[in-house]
Scaffold this motif. Structure first.
Motif, PDB file in Angstrom:
ATOM      1  N   ARG A  55     150.034  90.627  -9.957  1.00  0.00           N
ATOM      2  CA  ARG A  55     149.170  91.189  -8.911  1.00  0.00           C
ATOM      3  C   ARG A  55     149.152  92.710  -8.982  1.00  0.00           C
ATOM      4  O   ARG A  55     148.119  93.336  -8.837  1.00  0.00           O
ATOM      5  N   ASP A 111     145.728  94.590  -9.380  1.00  0.00           N
ATOM      6  CA  ASP A 111     145.379  95.485  -8.263  1.00  0.00           C
ATOM      7  C   ASP A 111     145.258  96.942  -8.731  1.00  0.00           C
ATOM      8  O   ASP A 111     144.423  97.699  -8.232  1.00  0.00           O
ATOM      9  N   GLY A 138     147.696  97.973   3.203  1.00  0.00           N
ATOM     10  CA  GLY A 138     146.917  97.336   2.144  1.00  0.00           C
ATOM     11  C   GLY A 138     147.091  98.029   0.812  1.00  0.00           C
ATOM     12  O   GLY A 138     148.201  98.434   0.444  1.00  0.00           O
ATOM     13  N   ARG A 173     141.907  97.175 -11.458  1.00  0.00           N
ATOM     14  CA  ARG A 173     140.546  96.700 -11.184  1.00  0.00           C
ATOM     15  C   ARG A 173     139.590  97.892 -11.099  1.00  0.00           C
ATOM     16  O   ARG A 173     140.014  99.023 -10.852  1.00  0.00           O
ATOM     17  N   SER A 222     140.000  89.588  -4.778  1.00  0.00           N
ATOM     18  CA  SER A 222     139.945  90.976  -4.284  1.00  0.00           C
ATOM     19  C   SER A 222     139.226  91.921  -5.244  1.00  0.00           C
ATOM     20  O   SER A 222     138.932  93.054  -4.888  1.00  0.00           O
ATOM     21  N   ASP A 273     144.057 100.037  -0.462  1.00  0.00           N
ATOM     22  CA  ASP A 273     143.037 101.093  -0.568  1.00  0.00           C
ATOM     23  C   ASP A 273     142.796 101.749   0.792  1.00  0.00           C
ATOM     24  O   ASP A 273     141.711 102.254   1.065  1.00  0.00           O
ATOM     25  N   ILE A 274     143.779 101.693   1.670  1.00  0.00           N
ATOM     26  CA  ILE A 274     143.545 102.177   3.040  1.00  0.00           C
ATOM     27  C   ILE A 274     143.444 103.714   3.048  1.00  0.00           C
ATOM     28  O   ILE A 274     142.491 104.268   3.600  1.00  0.00           O
ATOM     29  N   VAL A 288     144.665  85.427  -5.137  1.00  0.00           N
ATOM     30  CA  VAL A 288     144.097  86.469  -4.273  1.00  0.00           C
ATOM     31  C   VAL A 288     143.644  87.730  -5.014  1.00  0.00           C
ATOM     32  O   VAL A 288     142.609  88.324  -4.666  1.00  0.00           O
ATOM     33  N   SER A 289     144.359  88.123  -6.054  1.00  0.00           N
ATOM     34  CA  SER A 289     143.974  89.385  -6.702  1.00  0.00           C
ATOM     35  C   SER A 289     142.632  89.277  -7.417  1.00  0.00           C
ATOM     36  O   SER A 289     141.901  90.256  -7.526  1.00  0.00           O
ATOM     37  N   ARG A 325     143.583  87.371   1.688  1.00  0.00           N
ATOM     38  CA  ARG A 325     144.185  86.048   1.521  1.00  0.00           C
ATOM     39  C   ARG A 325     143.337  84.970   2.219  1.00  0.00           C
ATOM     40  O   ARG A 325     143.184  83.860   1.706  1.00  0.00           O
ATOM     41  N   LYS A 352     155.522  96.742   3.333  1.00  0.00           N
ATOM     42  CA  LYS A 352     154.507  97.517   4.064  1.00  0.00           C
ATOM     43  C   LYS A 352     154.299  96.959   5.465  1.00  0.00           C
ATOM     44  O   LYS A 352     154.229  97.698   6.438  1.00  0.00           O
ATOM     45  N   THR A 369     145.628  94.106   6.074  1.00  0.00           N
ATOM     46  CA  THR A 369     144.383  93.816   5.340  1.00  0.00           C
ATOM     47  C   THR A 369     144.611  92.786   4.234  1.00  0.00           C
ATOM     48  O   THR A 369     143.685  92.093   3.830  1.00  0.00           O
ATOM     49  N   GLY A 370     145.870  92.685   3.757  1.00  0.00           N
ATOM     50  CA  GLY A 370     146.173  91.653   2.760  1.00  0.00           C
ATOM     51  C   GLY A 370     145.858  90.270   3.314  1.00  0.00           C
ATOM     52  O   GLY A 370     145.372  89.389   2.598  1.00  0.00           O
ATOM     53  N   ARG A 421     134.992  92.999  -1.187  1.00  0.00           N
ATOM     54  CA  ARG A 421     135.567  94.278  -0.728  1.00  0.00           C
ATOM     55  C   ARG A 421     134.634  94.946   0.287  1.00  0.00           C
ATOM     56  O   ARG A 421     135.066  95.477   1.293  1.00  0.00           O
TER      57      ARG A 421
HETATM   58  O1  C5P Z   1     149.390  92.769   1.049  1.00  0.00           O
HETATM   59  P1  C5P Z   1     149.340  91.421   0.369  1.00  0.00           P
HETATM   60  O2  C5P Z   1     150.341  91.287  -0.734  1.00  0.00           O
HETATM   61  O3  C5P Z   1     149.381  90.278   1.316  1.00  0.00           O
HETATM   62  O4  C5P Z   1     147.897  91.417  -0.306  1.00  0.00           O
HETATM   63  C1  C5P Z   1     147.446  90.315  -1.062  1.00  0.00           C
HETATM   64  C2  C5P Z   1     146.449  90.781  -2.101  1.00  0.00           C
HETATM   65  O5  C5P Z   1     145.253  91.207  -1.441  1.00  0.00           O
HETATM   66  C3  C5P Z   1     146.862  91.957  -2.968  1.00  0.00           C
HETATM   67  O6  C5P Z   1     147.636  91.556  -4.094  1.00  0.00           O
HETATM   68  C4  C5P Z   1     145.510  92.523  -3.387  1.00  0.00           C
HETATM   69  O7  C5P Z   1     144.965  91.817  -4.471  1.00  0.00           O
HETATM   70  C5  C5P Z   1     144.626  92.249  -2.176  1.00  0.00           C
HETATM   71  N1  C5P Z   1     144.430  93.402  -1.312  1.00  0.00           N
HETATM   72  C6  C5P Z   1     143.495  94.346  -1.671  1.00  0.00           C
HETATM   73  N2  C5P Z   1     143.221  95.389  -0.840  1.00  0.00           N
HETATM   74  C7  C5P Z   1     143.869  95.529   0.320  1.00  0.00           C
HETATM   75  C8  C5P Z   1     144.856  94.586   0.699  1.00  0.00           C
HETATM   76  C9  C5P Z   1     145.140  93.545  -0.147  1.00  0.00           C
HETATM   77  O8  C5P Z   1     142.887  94.244  -2.729  1.00  0.00           O
HETATM   78  N3  C5P Z   1     143.550  96.548   1.130  1.00  0.00           N
END
Ligand code: C5P
Length: 227
Positions: free
Chosen positions: A184, A188, A133, A191, A107, A135-136, A103-104, A39, A16, A34-35, A113
């Motif tokens: 993850r 993700d 991300g 949730r 999140s 949820d964009i 991270v998950s 993080r 992405k 946004t990840g 959030r």
């Molecule tokens: O995109 P990336 O793999 O770096 O994201 C890390 C973690 O951040 C995802 O596995 C997810 O748990 C969380 N995340 C999220 N919502 C977003 C972006 C990332 O919950 N918009």
């Protein structure tokens, strides 16, 4: 040309951010990963002892959220913005396996959030933005003019991530990464708040067997039809 909002969502390590960076560069838009924000909050929680053996002290983290300042600072040499946590560049630390493992869970927290989504919405008020991300397209910018939902097989994604981390000098095992990617994805997608879902009006893009340049061209053409 009118400025639009481009939302890129999808499973972990689907490329992405590579696509988002290419689009932002070509269109001269802002790019937001946004990840990196989730993080950075996770790194903060780990640094402050709020996560021990994979368990989060939710209360302590939520109470400390006001002490977390997140900024993206553009790096001219790299050509994209890097993540700063309380004025320190944490770009390297947030990409490590220990952060990926926690991270998950971070999140999933509603308070986390809510803080990050309001920062993200604010960044997009003037449009001209590519944000990636989970949820964009569904939550942060439900009115985005272009939404892409990226997928690829877990094995392909784990191989890409494995190479990326090896290149950065991390001592990692492929099996560990595959497990992390699948775990993850599961958390993700399942949730309660803002799970990873394909927005109804998003374009499905499976890049398991598509090269980077080809992928960019196809999505760029979609963008050109709108702007
Ligand atoms: O995109 P990336 O793999 O770096 O994201 C890390 C973690 O951040 C995802 O596995 C997810 O748990 C969380 N995340 C999220 N919502 C977003 C972006 C990332 O919950 N918009």
């Amino acid at each position: 040309m009118k400025k639009i909002t481009i939302a890129i969502d999808g499973f972990s390590s689907t490329g992405k951010s590579t696509l988002a960076k290419q689009l932002a560069k070509k269109l001269q838009y802002i790019y937001v990963d946004t990840g990196a924000m989730y993080r950075a909050v996770t790194l903060f929680a780990m640094q402050n002892g709020f996560i021990e053996d994979g368990k989060i002290d939710r209360h302590a983290l939520v109470n400390a959220l006001d002490r977390i300042e997140l900024n993206f600072v553009f790096n001219e040499d790299l050509g994209f913005a890097e993540m700063y946590l309380n004025n320190l560049n944490v770009e390297k630390e947030i990409r490590t396996m220990p952060v990926s493992k926690n991270v998950s869970q971070v999140s999933e927290l509603a308070e986390v959030r809510s803080k990050l989504v309001s920062l993200q919405k604010a960044m997009g008020v003037d449009k001209g933005i590519v944000m990636d991300g989970r949820d964009i397209g569904s939550v942060v910018f439900p009115d985005a003019e272009l939404k892409i939902f990226m997928t690829a097989s877990p094995e392909k994604r784990a191989v890409r991530r494995y190479k990326e981390l090896l290149d950065r000098g991390e001592d990692v095992q492929y099996e560990d990464i595959l497990e992390n990617v699948q775990k993850r994805d599961y958390i993700d997608s399942n949730r309660e708040i803002s799970p990873l879902v394909k927005a109804k009006d998003a374009i499905d893009f499976d890049n398991s067997d598509v090269g980077l340049e080809d992928q960019f061209q196809r999505i760029y053409e979609h963008a050109l039809r709108i702007i």
